[in-house]
Enzyme design. Structure first.
Site, PDB file in Angstrom:
ATOM      1  N   GLU A   1     -24.822 -17.640  -6.721  1.00 31.68           N
ATOM      2  CA  GLU A   1     -24.502 -16.495  -7.576  1.00 31.68           C
ATOM      3  C   GLU A   1     -24.971 -15.198  -6.920  1.00 31.68           C
ATOM      4  OE1 GLU A   1     -24.319 -16.675 -11.648  1.00 31.68           O
ATOM      5  OE2 GLU A   1     -24.968 -18.739 -11.849  1.00 31.68           O
TER       6      GLU A   1
ATOM      7  N   ARG B   1     -40.548 -22.698 -12.379  1.00 33.81           N
ATOM      8  CA  ARG B   1     -40.614 -23.953 -11.614  1.00 33.81           C
ATOM      9  C   ARG B   1     -41.075 -23.657 -10.200  1.00 33.81           C
ATOM     10  NH1 ARG B   1     -35.955 -28.341 -11.818  1.00 33.81           N
ATOM     11  NH2 ARG B   1     -37.563 -29.408 -13.021  1.00 33.81           N
TER      12      ARG B   1
ATOM     13  N   ARG C   1     -28.898 -15.839  -6.011  1.00 36.02           N
ATOM     14  CA  ARG C   1     -29.409 -16.966  -6.781  1.00 36.02           C
ATOM     15  C   ARG C   1     -28.683 -18.228  -6.346  1.00 36.02           C
ATOM     16  NH1 ARG C   1     -28.644 -17.175 -13.157  1.00 36.02           N
ATOM     17  NH2 ARG C   1     -27.590 -19.161 -12.933  1.00 36.02           N
TER      18      ARG C   1
END
Length: 302
Positions: free
Chosen positions: A276, A231, A259
């Site tokens: 994360e 994306r 992340r």
């Protein structure tokens, strides 16, 4: 692949890619690191975090990758991390980031976070509203996670039972509204890796499709399967990513990776779902340069 590195970095060295007993040869995505690391003169060795007899000091660096069975033994995992001489990401980040109550710290820092409630005893009752997600504050891979339509009496009962099971096991329960955009737009994961200067910078992004189609079934395993596609993130998503990184204790530039997972709210504004920093999938296969970029960062990590 040809790389130019400092001669000292070409010395043969050992790096542990930390995994779990169920993935002794690593997750397939993490195996993409082995050849780029070899080009830097680094021998990458998969090692389960709880393997016996491991001399962690014999590795120049231990890189957390797929130790996904730690969630049932978080205290043991945090103590193990604190004893590893050189760990990425660092042990204090492991302690902070392996319990999703860190979301409260991010909210206090002004990061737009999905509204989250917490339950630690059996007085919890489902909130009024539409669909909600019930899950443990210590968890990975969407295991022990369910989606409930709380306007439906049967699903409200199942949500209470789900929370009660988690609480009885000594776990903190988190409750978040289910954001409908995940069914259409999906969830965006923003991946950050060090740039050539060593500073954490945006690398690539992926779209994750909806994973929760109903109440928790009690299924076991390391993770639920995901539908992943590359994306190109929008500016508003990248802005949330930068806000989240800026709120990391000790700052982001000592990290090897990060992340940031976001989903739009009903007005289209991205909200952080998770930050994360311990053992996230980095989806290296979705970005051609990502494995070499992470390998370079590992080779230069001090």
């Amino acid at each position: 692949m040809t790389v130019n590195v400092d001669p000292a970095a070409r010395e043969r060295s050992r790096v542990a890619l930390v995994t779990c007993a169920e993935l002794p040869d690593l997750d397939p995505d993490d195996r993409l690191l082995i050849e780029p690391l070899r080009a830097f003169g680094i021998e990458a060795t998969p090692v389960a975090w709880d393997a016996t007899g491991v001399d962690w000091s014999s590795f120049r660096l231990a890189v957390l990758r797929s130790p996904w069975d730690y969630t049932a033994r978080r205290d043991e995992f945090v103590a193990w991390a604190a004893g590893v001489p050189s760990l990425a990401n660092p042990a204090d980040i492991v302690q902070w980031n392996t319990d999703k109550r860190y979301l409260g710290d991010l909210t206090a820092a002004g990061v737009p976070v999905v509204p989250t409630a917490w339950a630690t005893d059996d007085t919890w009752t489902p909130p009024a509203g539409e669909a909600y997600v019930v899950k443990p504050s210590v968890g990975a891979g969407s295991v022990d996670t369910g989606r409930y339509r709380l306007g439906d009496p049967d699903e409200a009962r199942l949500a209470r039972e789900h929370a009660a099971r988690l609480i009885a096991a000594g776990r903190t329960v988190m409750i978040q509204p289910y954001l409908p955009a995940v069914d259409t737009y999906g969830e965006t994961a923003l991946l950050y890796l060090p740039d050539e200067s060593g500073k954490l910078a945006f690398s690539h992004a992926i779209r994750k499709g909806a994973m929760l189609d109903g109440p928790d079934t009690g299924a076991t395993g390391l993770y639920k399967e995901e539908t992943i596609k590359p994306r190109v993130p929008i500016d508003a998503e990248l802005a949330v990513g930068e806000q989240a990184l800026a709120a990391i204790p000790g700052g982001p530039d000592r990290l090897l990776y990060a992340r940031v997972d976001v989903i739009p709210d009903e007005a289209g504004r991205p909200l952080l779902v998770e930050l994360e920093l311990t053992e996230p999938s980095l989806f290296l296969a979705t970005a051609e340069a990502a494995p070499a970029r992470l390998a370079r960062a590992i080779a230069s990590h001090r």
